[in-house]
Design a protein around this motif. Structure first.
Motif, PDB file in Angstrom:
ATOM      1  N   VAL A   1     -12.521  -7.961   5.216  1.00  0.00           N
ATOM      2  CA  VAL A   1     -12.014  -6.831   4.452  1.00  0.00           C
ATOM      3  C   VAL A   1     -13.144  -6.045   3.796  1.00  0.00           C
ATOM      4  O   VAL A   1     -12.973  -4.914   3.365  1.00  0.00           O
ATOM      5  CB  VAL A   1     -11.014  -7.376   3.411  1.00  0.00           C
ATOM      6  CG1 VAL A   1     -10.734  -6.386   2.341  1.00  0.00           C
ATOM      7  CG2 VAL A   1      -9.742  -7.764   4.079  1.00  0.00           C
TER       8      VAL A   1
ATOM      9  N   ALA B   1      -4.089  -2.300  -2.907  1.00  0.00           N
ATOM     10  CA  ALA B   1      -3.260  -3.409  -2.445  1.00  0.00           C
ATOM     11  C   ALA B   1      -3.292  -4.458  -3.543  1.00  0.00           C
ATOM     12  O   ALA B   1      -4.135  -5.338  -3.567  1.00  0.00           O
ATOM     13  CB  ALA B   1      -3.819  -3.967  -1.148  1.00  0.00           C
TER      14      ALA B   1
ATOM     15  N   ARG C   1       0.811  -1.216   0.000  1.00  0.00           N
ATOM     16  CA  ARG C   1       0.000   0.000   0.000  1.00  0.00           C
ATOM     17  C   ARG C   1       0.838   1.256   0.000  1.00  0.00           C
ATOM     18  O   ARG C   1       0.494   2.255  -0.598  1.00  0.00           O
ATOM     19  CB  ARG C   1      -0.886   0.017   1.244  1.00  0.00           C
ATOM     20  CG  ARG C   1      -2.333   0.014   0.981  1.00  0.00           C
ATOM     21  CD  ARG C   1      -3.066  -0.142   2.296  1.00  0.00           C
ATOM     22  NE  ARG C   1      -3.641  -1.451   2.369  1.00  0.00           N
ATOM     23  CZ  ARG C   1      -4.855  -1.746   1.918  1.00  0.00           C
ATOM     24  NH1 ARG C   1      -5.581  -0.818   1.344  1.00  0.00           N
ATOM     25  NH2 ARG C   1      -5.326  -2.959   2.002  1.00  0.00           N
TER      26      ARG C   1
ATOM     27  N   TYR D   1       0.765 -15.860  -3.192  1.00  0.00           N
ATOM     28  CA  TYR D   1      -0.686 -15.839  -2.964  1.00  0.00           C
ATOM     29  C   TYR D   1      -1.029 -15.676  -1.493  1.00  0.00           C
ATOM     30  O   TYR D   1      -0.182 -15.757  -0.621  1.00  0.00           O
ATOM     31  CB  TYR D   1      -1.353 -17.051  -3.604  1.00  0.00           C
ATOM     32  CG  TYR D   1      -1.358 -18.364  -2.812  1.00  0.00           C
ATOM     33  CD1 TYR D   1      -0.586 -18.603  -1.697  1.00  0.00           C
ATOM     34  CD2 TYR D   1      -2.180 -19.394  -3.238  1.00  0.00           C
ATOM     35  CE1 TYR D   1      -0.618 -19.814  -1.024  1.00  0.00           C
ATOM     36  CE2 TYR D   1      -2.223 -20.609  -2.581  1.00  0.00           C
ATOM     37  CZ  TYR D   1      -1.446 -20.809  -1.478  1.00  0.00           C
ATOM     38  OH  TYR D   1      -1.492 -22.011  -0.820  1.00  0.00           O
ATOM     39  N   ASN D   2      -2.289 -15.371  -1.257  1.00  0.00           N
ATOM     40  CA  ASN D   2      -2.815 -15.290   0.103  1.00  0.00           C
ATOM     41  C   ASN D   2      -4.316 -15.541  -0.024  1.00  0.00           C
ATOM     42  O   ASN D   2      -4.840 -15.569  -1.136  1.00  0.00           O
ATOM     43  CB  ASN D   2      -2.513 -13.916   0.718  1.00  0.00           C
ATOM     44  CG  ASN D   2      -3.060 -12.788  -0.126  1.00  0.00           C
ATOM     45  OD1 ASN D   2      -4.253 -12.611  -0.240  1.00  0.00           O
ATOM     46  ND2 ASN D   2      -2.161 -12.053  -0.747  1.00  0.00           N
ATOM     47  N   PRO D   3      -5.001 -15.755   1.083  1.00  0.00           N
ATOM     48  CA  PRO D   3      -6.399 -16.155   0.967  1.00  0.00           C
ATOM     49  C   PRO D   3      -7.257 -15.213   0.123  1.00  0.00           C
ATOM     50  O   PRO D   3      -8.243 -15.629  -0.455  1.00  0.00           O
ATOM     51  CB  PRO D   3      -6.876 -16.162   2.418  1.00  0.00           C
ATOM     52  CG  PRO D   3      -5.666 -16.490   3.188  1.00  0.00           C
ATOM     53  CD  PRO D   3      -4.524 -15.846   2.463  1.00  0.00           C
ATOM     54  N   MET D   4      -6.847 -13.937   0.010  1.00  0.00           N
ATOM     55  CA  MET D   4      -7.665 -13.024  -0.789  1.00  0.00           C
ATOM     56  C   MET D   4      -7.609 -13.358  -2.265  1.00  0.00           C
ATOM     57  O   MET D   4      -8.521 -13.021  -3.021  1.00  0.00           O
ATOM     58  CB  MET D   4      -7.163 -11.578  -0.621  1.00  0.00           C
ATOM     59  CG  MET D   4      -7.164 -11.104   0.799  1.00  0.00           C
ATOM     60  SD  MET D   4      -8.797 -10.740   1.369  1.00  0.00           S
ATOM     61  CE  MET D   4      -9.104  -9.283   0.441  1.00  0.00           C
TER      62      MET D   4
ATOM     63  N   GLN E   1      -3.605  -8.216  -3.099  1.00  0.00           N
ATOM     64  CA  GLN E   1      -4.802  -8.737  -2.461  1.00  0.00           C
ATOM     65  C   GLN E   1      -5.981  -8.770  -3.429  1.00  0.00           C
ATOM     66  O   GLN E   1      -7.087  -9.126  -3.052  1.00  0.00           O
ATOM     67  CB  GLN E   1      -5.168  -7.858  -1.248  1.00  0.00           C
ATOM     68  CG  GLN E   1      -4.137  -7.983  -0.142  1.00  0.00           C
ATOM     69  CD  GLN E   1      -4.502  -7.158   1.060  1.00  0.00           C
ATOM     70  OE1 GLN E   1      -5.682  -6.903   1.297  1.00  0.00           O
ATOM     71  NE2 GLN E   1      -3.508  -6.733   1.815  1.00  0.00           N
TER      72      GLN E   1
ATOM     73  N   VAL F   1      -3.950  -9.545   5.979  1.00  0.00           N
ATOM     74  CA  VAL F   1      -4.012 -10.846   5.308  1.00  0.00           C
ATOM     75  C   VAL F   1      -2.654 -11.237   4.743  1.00  0.00           C
ATOM     76  O   VAL F   1      -2.338 -12.413   4.599  1.00  0.00           O
ATOM     77  CB  VAL F   1      -5.052 -10.813   4.165  1.00  0.00           C
ATOM     78  CG1 VAL F   1      -5.142 -12.158   3.497  1.00  0.00           C
ATOM     79  CG2 VAL F   1      -6.400 -10.426   4.700  1.00  0.00           C
ATOM     80  N   THR F   2      -1.826 -10.238   4.406  1.00  0.00           N
ATOM     81  CA  THR F   2      -0.557 -10.566   3.754  1.00  0.00           C
ATOM     82  C   THR F   2       0.618 -10.464   4.711  1.00  0.00           C
ATOM     83  O   THR F   2       1.747 -10.371   4.296  1.00  0.00           O
ATOM     84  CB  THR F   2      -0.305  -9.607   2.582  1.00  0.00           C
ATOM     85  OG1 THR F   2      -0.486  -8.271   3.064  1.00  0.00           O
ATOM     86  CG2 THR F   2      -1.267  -9.867   1.465  1.00  0.00           C
TER      87      THR F   2
ATOM     88  N   TYR G   1      -2.879 -15.554   8.888  1.00  0.00           N
ATOM     89  CA  TYR G   1      -3.380 -14.225   9.210  1.00  0.00           C
ATOM     90  C   TYR G   1      -4.380 -14.234  10.346  1.00  0.00           C
ATOM     91  O   TYR G   1      -4.560 -13.244  11.019  1.00  0.00           O
ATOM     92  CB  TYR G   1      -3.984 -13.562   7.962  1.00  0.00           C
ATOM     93  CG  TYR G   1      -5.329 -14.122   7.549  1.00  0.00           C
ATOM     94  CD1 TYR G   1      -5.419 -15.127   6.592  1.00  0.00           C
ATOM     95  CD2 TYR G   1      -6.502 -13.635   8.094  1.00  0.00           C
ATOM     96  CE1 TYR G   1      -6.639 -15.625   6.211  1.00  0.00           C
ATOM     97  CE2 TYR G   1      -7.739 -14.140   7.713  1.00  0.00           C
ATOM     98  CZ  TYR G   1      -7.802 -15.137   6.773  1.00  0.00           C
ATOM     99  OH  TYR G   1      -9.002 -15.642   6.395  1.00  0.00           O
TER     100      TYR G   1
ATOM    101  N   PRO H   1      -4.933  -2.802   7.585  1.00  0.00           N
ATOM    102  CA  PRO H   1      -5.504  -3.105   6.265  1.00  0.00           C
ATOM    103  C   PRO H   1      -4.790  -4.231   5.536  1.00  0.00           C
ATOM    104  O   PRO H   1      -5.383  -4.910   4.712  1.00  0.00           O
ATOM    105  CB  PRO H   1      -5.384  -1.809   5.476  1.00  0.00           C
ATOM    106  CG  PRO H   1      -4.727  -0.832   6.368  1.00  0.00           C
ATOM    107  CD  PRO H   1      -4.557  -1.393   7.719  1.00  0.00           C
ATOM    108  N   ASP H   2      -3.518  -4.453   5.852  1.00  0.00           N
ATOM    109  CA  ASP H   2      -2.770  -5.496   5.164  1.00  0.00           C
ATOM    110  C   ASP H   2      -2.680  -6.787   5.963  1.00  0.00           C
ATOM    111  O   ASP H   2      -1.809  -7.607   5.695  1.00  0.00           O
ATOM    112  CB  ASP H   2      -1.341  -5.007   4.882  1.00  0.00           C
ATOM    113  CG  ASP H   2      -1.328  -3.947   3.801  1.00  0.00           C
ATOM    114  OD1 ASP H   2      -0.500  -3.034   3.888  1.00  0.00           O
ATOM    115  OD2 ASP H   2      -2.158  -4.044   2.892  1.00  0.00           O
TER     116      ASP H   2
ATOM    117  N   TYR I   1     -12.603  -3.463  10.951  1.00  0.00           N
ATOM    118  CA  TYR I   1     -11.767  -3.233   9.778  1.00  0.00           C
ATOM    119  C   TYR I   1     -12.214  -1.977   9.051  1.00  0.00           C
ATOM    120  O   TYR I   1     -11.400  -1.153   8.636  1.00  0.00           O
ATOM    121  CB  TYR I   1     -11.823  -4.429   8.832  1.00  0.00           C
ATOM    122  CG  TYR I   1     -10.886  -4.324   7.662  1.00  0.00           C
ATOM    123  CD1 TYR I   1     -11.293  -3.698   6.472  1.00  0.00           C
ATOM    124  CD2 TYR I   1      -9.584  -4.806   7.737  1.00  0.00           C
ATOM    125  CE1 TYR I   1     -10.422  -3.579   5.412  1.00  0.00           C
ATOM    126  CE2 TYR I   1      -8.710  -4.694   6.671  1.00  0.00           C
ATOM    127  CZ  TYR I   1      -9.138  -4.084   5.512  1.00  0.00           C
ATOM    128  OH  TYR I   1      -8.270  -3.960   4.455  1.00  0.00           O
TER     129      TYR I   1
END
Lengths: 322, 581
Positions: free
Chosen positions: B544, A174, A156, A263-266, A177, B333-334, B276, B330-331, B323
């Motif tokens: 989110v 982002a 970000r 990757y990530n869950p999003m 994501q 998850v990563t 996460y 905000p990030d 959130y």
């Protein structure tokens, strides 16, 4: 082996001599035996480490247990394959795998060719070497580092977003994501990393083109661009076709390491590929026979595609792998 | 005829040599045959006499051993013996010793028992792979230390659990041997039937000597953590309900507690390495306020799954709301571990879920010089309404699956049993937890206090690593962990207070290490995999804000399609078998 050695003299025409297979081999051996001896370690390597372990693929049809070994584990036939095909996320992983490979084929395959053509046009040698070195370097960087850089740039508050915000006034996104961005980022970063290295083979092919063809084209009044279109490209076409056939033979494969890192869950819906699914199911849950089954499935499809691509190429052009 | 070798011949022989080396290199790896020390002519002078009684002063007097097993006398063998022992190398040990024999407690053990261990250690971080290779090679060492028992729903051992290794003839069933030759261990199990229940298989077989955390103080080490100095600066008290948490987080966001004039504070992140939502999943923080957990748990003997409970939507609604107001990173998850470290030490993160050791101890140590006011405190697990007491908080079971088993290749079973049994005797417990008296600890008013060699290591080692030079209590092994180790390991008062805040009475929703049967295990693994993937994805998107909280109903439908209810039934069967043990 029964051999007939017959010599037919055909009144001034060519002398045709028929010799048997055994004699042909003996003759070849006698002449080239040291070459064969040099080849021997390599052949043994492939036999032992690549062909030999192939028997292990039978665990795809078993419920493999470490303690029972290959010969002691029970047979379950096609159950592993059924488990794979009926998985909730099966169609998604296959679609993602194919989608990533198609995008890579459309954009990632021509990229090194274009770069090679461009580099070929550089006449200032120091600059040419500089460009080549700079473009080769990312190939040697580990994928972990590359993804680390990518994550940092796309954060970000990373470089890309700063540029977008400051210059274009768009609010930060982002990127990693967003599922829509994933495939492009994956292929794009791959192109950046491997374009230099991939162009080497095309540059070698270009340098093998007879300069007289260029002279002839120039005499006919061809511009630089027309020379590329009519001399260079056809000249390296066999190379391109061979590499394309080989590339098509990889359509079901996307290496899991880079996906896992990126990757990530999003982004599961576009990023989850067959290999990451198998990683979670087969490796993390120690279900080795499941992983073997999926691997076998992939290899069979890839092999089929390879044969088809080769046949097609043989029909359409004169170049093919075999 | 002495002619010079021709070029042709040279090439021929070179080629053959090259081929031969390739073939040779593909041969079987060198084996480590189980060794036995050759009997010495002289009586071993190193055989120790009985353990000095001053060590026994603080330890309960030698107890009456029930008639049956022979009492354990030292030394165990008259002539020195060596047994092979497979173990996965702990990373902290690897930093200070190449071989476990360098650890003081093992050297002392060899002196006392006459038995030396020949350690076969796996490389750090490759335990499972090396273990699988060792099993597949069918050349077993005498003793194998490994997580045979697995974890509830976890994936560290192949399906089928420990019973599989017993049935397949890899390790021995120890019940009768323990009855005859292991008095100390037998007594410990008799005194603690709840421990015994955890370490046996559903069929009642004991498959190894376990690592047991002997006190409730040792079982809780994770919970919600907040910047104590920020709370003080803003005049807030430690939050106990979800509403109070909301107030605190909002204040963190708006009132600039890090004092740099920028609204760059990140009030909260639920990340805990490696996932996460791990803080909520593993410790049941926040979601526990609704009396449930994220995945499998039990409610008075009935197995449930958090995703199927109506309260789950309320939890999602809360986090989605937080959130939206910018109270969660905000990030989030990563995240990875490095990002978390950076945000804490960068004076940005206001609260997280973490361990007393690796979070509070680590970060406060790192920030001590940069920011002397930096303080992390542990808050109690939040509840729904004021006045309620938390009913769910992180708490491990005393047994987490780690045992030392005796393999079927062992030719010295009786001596091995006696050797392993010693660790459960009072003297053995002291040895494994505190080391050697006078060297690594001193008795001060009846309390074993670690010496400066451990706590202020002359090699400037962190305490965790210094401990690994002398004893094993900081990592697991076949003994009972003593709480006095942890009381000293937590050097900061904030750490000890945090654990006190986190301990929840009547914390009985956790599922113990139950075993799924071999036939069910494949199905269970597939369903779990699909369910986890779907949940990870859906929860992230809902929090989110990419999907509405109401879309969760659809997700639950999909989970039912995947067979989550079958998975619950399988776990229920496993729990019932466990309860019958």
């Amino acid at each position: 082996m029964a051999t007939q050695v017959a010599k037919r003299v055909n009144r001034g025409k060519r002398i045709v001599s028929h010799i048997g297979l055994g004699q042909m081999i003996a003759k070849d051996w006698k002449r080239n035996k040291y070459v064969y001896l040099m080849l021997l370690p390599v052949i043994i390597y492939y036999l032992v480490f690549h062909y030999g372990p192939m028997y292990g693929v039978i665990i795809a049809f078993q419920d493999y247990s470490i303690t029972k070994g290959v010969w002691g584990s029970p047979w379950i036939g096609l159950e592993n394959f059924q488990q794979f095909f009926s998985g909730f996320h099966f169609s998604r992983t296959v679609i993602n795998t194919l989608a990533i490979n198609v995008i890579d084929l459309l954009f990632g395959f021509p990229a090194p060719i274009v770069l090679a053509l461009l580099i070929n046009e550089i006449h200032l040698n120091p600059f040419k070497r500089l460009v080549q070195t700079i473009t080769y370097m990312p190939h040697f960087v580990s994928v972990v580092v590359v993804v680390g850089i990518l994550v940092d740039f796309l954060a970000r508050d990373g470089v890309i977003n700063n540029v977008l915000v400051v210059i274009l006034g768009i609010s930060p996104t982002a990127f990693l994501q967003q599922p829509e961005w994933f495939r492009w980022l994956f292929v794009g970063s791959g192109v950046w990393q491997h374009i230099g290295w991939g162009s080497i083979i095309y540059l070698a092919a270009i340098s093998a083109i007879d300069p007289e063809q260029y002279e002839a084209a120039m005499l006919d009044g061809a511009s630089r661009f027309q020379q590329i279109r009519h001399v260079t490209l056809p000249g390296i076409m066999p190379t391109i076709i061979i590499l394309l056939i080989l590339r098509v033979g990889n359509m079901m494969t996307v290496g899991y390491e880079k996906i896992l890192l990126m990757y990530n869950p999003m982004t599961y819906e576009t990023a989850d590929v067959i290999s990451t699914y198998v990683y979670r199911q087969g490796i993390l849950q120690a279900d080795y026979s499941f992983s073997a089954a999926v691997g076998l499935f992939n290899s069979v499809i890839n092999f089929g595609l390879l044969i088809f691509a080769n046949w097609f190429s043989r029909r359409v052009s004169e170049t093919s792998l075999w | 005829m002495n002619r010079k070798i021709t070029r042709r011949e040279f090439l021929r022989y070179a080629g053959l040599a090259a081929g031969a080396t390739v073939l040779a290199s593909c041969g079987a790896p060198p084996q480590a045959p189980p060794t036995q020390a050759p009997p010495l002519a002289t009586a071993p002078g190193a055989a120790a006499t009985q353990v000095p009684t001053k060590a026994a002063a603080t330890v309960p007097p030698a107890t009456q051993v029930p008639a049956g097993p022979e009492p354990l006398t030292l030394p165990i063998v008259k002539q020195p013996m060596t047994l092979t022992y497979w173990v996965e190398t702990n990373p902290n040990v690897a930093a200070v010793a190449k071989n476990y024999n360098e650890i003081l407690c093992y050297q002392e053990l060899e002196k006392r028992t006459g038995i030396r261990l020949d350690f076969q250690q796996s490389p750090v971080g490759q335990g499972l792979e090396t273990f699988n290779l060792m099993i597949a090679s069918q050349r077993y060492p005498d003793m194998i230390e490994f997580g045979f028992g697995g974890r509830a729903g976890g994936a560290s051992t192949p399906p089928g659990g420990p019973a599989k290794y017993l049935k397949d003839g890899v390790i021995l069933r120890l019940n009768d041997l323990i009855d005859k030759y292991a008095p100390n261990f037998k007594k410990v199990m008799a005194d603690h039937p709840d421990w015994r229940k955890q370490i046996i298989t559903d069929e009642g077989d004991i498959y190894g000597f376990p690592f047991i955390r002997g006190d409730p103080f040792l079982l809780t080490y994770t919970g919600p953590i907040l910047r104590g100095d920020w709370l003080e600066k803003l005049g807030l008290k430690v939050p106990t309900t979800l509403d109070e948490w909301y107030t605190v987080l909002k204040a963190f966001k708006e009132k600039d507690p890090n004092g740099n004039g920028k609204a760059d504070e990140i009030p909260f992140t639920p990340f805990q390495n490696p996932k996460y939502l791990q803080g909520v999943r593993g410790a049941a923080a926040f979601i526990g306020a609704w009396g449930m957990q994220v995945e499998f748990y039990q409610d008075k003997g009935v197995v449930k799954h958090g995703a199927l409970q109506p309260g789950f939507k309320d939890f999602l609604k809360l986090f989605a709301q937080w959130y939206k107001e910018g109270l969660i990173d905000p990030d989030f998850v990563t995240y990875d571990r490095k990002m978390l470290d950076a945000k804490v030490t960068g004076d940005q993160l206001g609260s997280l879920i973490g361990n007393a050791g690796s979070a509070i101890g680590n970060y406060m140590g790192l920030m001590a010089e940069k920011n002397p006011k930096f303080k992390l405190i542990g808050a109690p697990y939040p509840v729904l309404k004021a006045g309620q007491k938390p009913t769910i908080g992180q708490q491990d079971f005393e047994f987490q699956g780690q045992v030392t088993a005796i393999s079927t290749a062992n030719k010295r079973v009786v001596e091995s049993i006696k050797y392993l049994d010693y660790a459960y005797s009072p003297e053995g417990t002291m040895l494994f937890n505190f080391g050697v008296e006078g060297v690594s600890y001193k008795m001060v008013d009846g309390y074993p206090k670690y010496t400066d060699l451990v706590m202020r290591s002359p090699d400037k080692l962190p305490v965790a690593q210094a401990m690994c030079k002398y004893f094993r209590s900081s990592f697991n092994g076949p003994f009972i962990q003593d709480k006095r180790y942890m009381e000293q390991y937590y050097e900061l008062p904030e750490q000890r207070d945090a654990v006190k805040n986190w301990v929840v009475e009547k914390n009985d929703t956790w599922l113990p290490a139950v075993t799924v049967t071999q036939d069910e295990s494949k199905k269970f693994a597939t369903i779990s995999n699909d369910v986890t993937t779907r949940m990870d994805e859906a929860i992230a998107k809902i929090i989110v804000g990419q999907q509405s909280v109401d879309s969760w109903d659809q997700v639950v439908q999909q989970l039912r399609q995947m067979g989550i209810e079958d998975a619950v039934k399988i776990q229920q069967g496993a729990l019932d078998r466990y309860n019958k043990r």
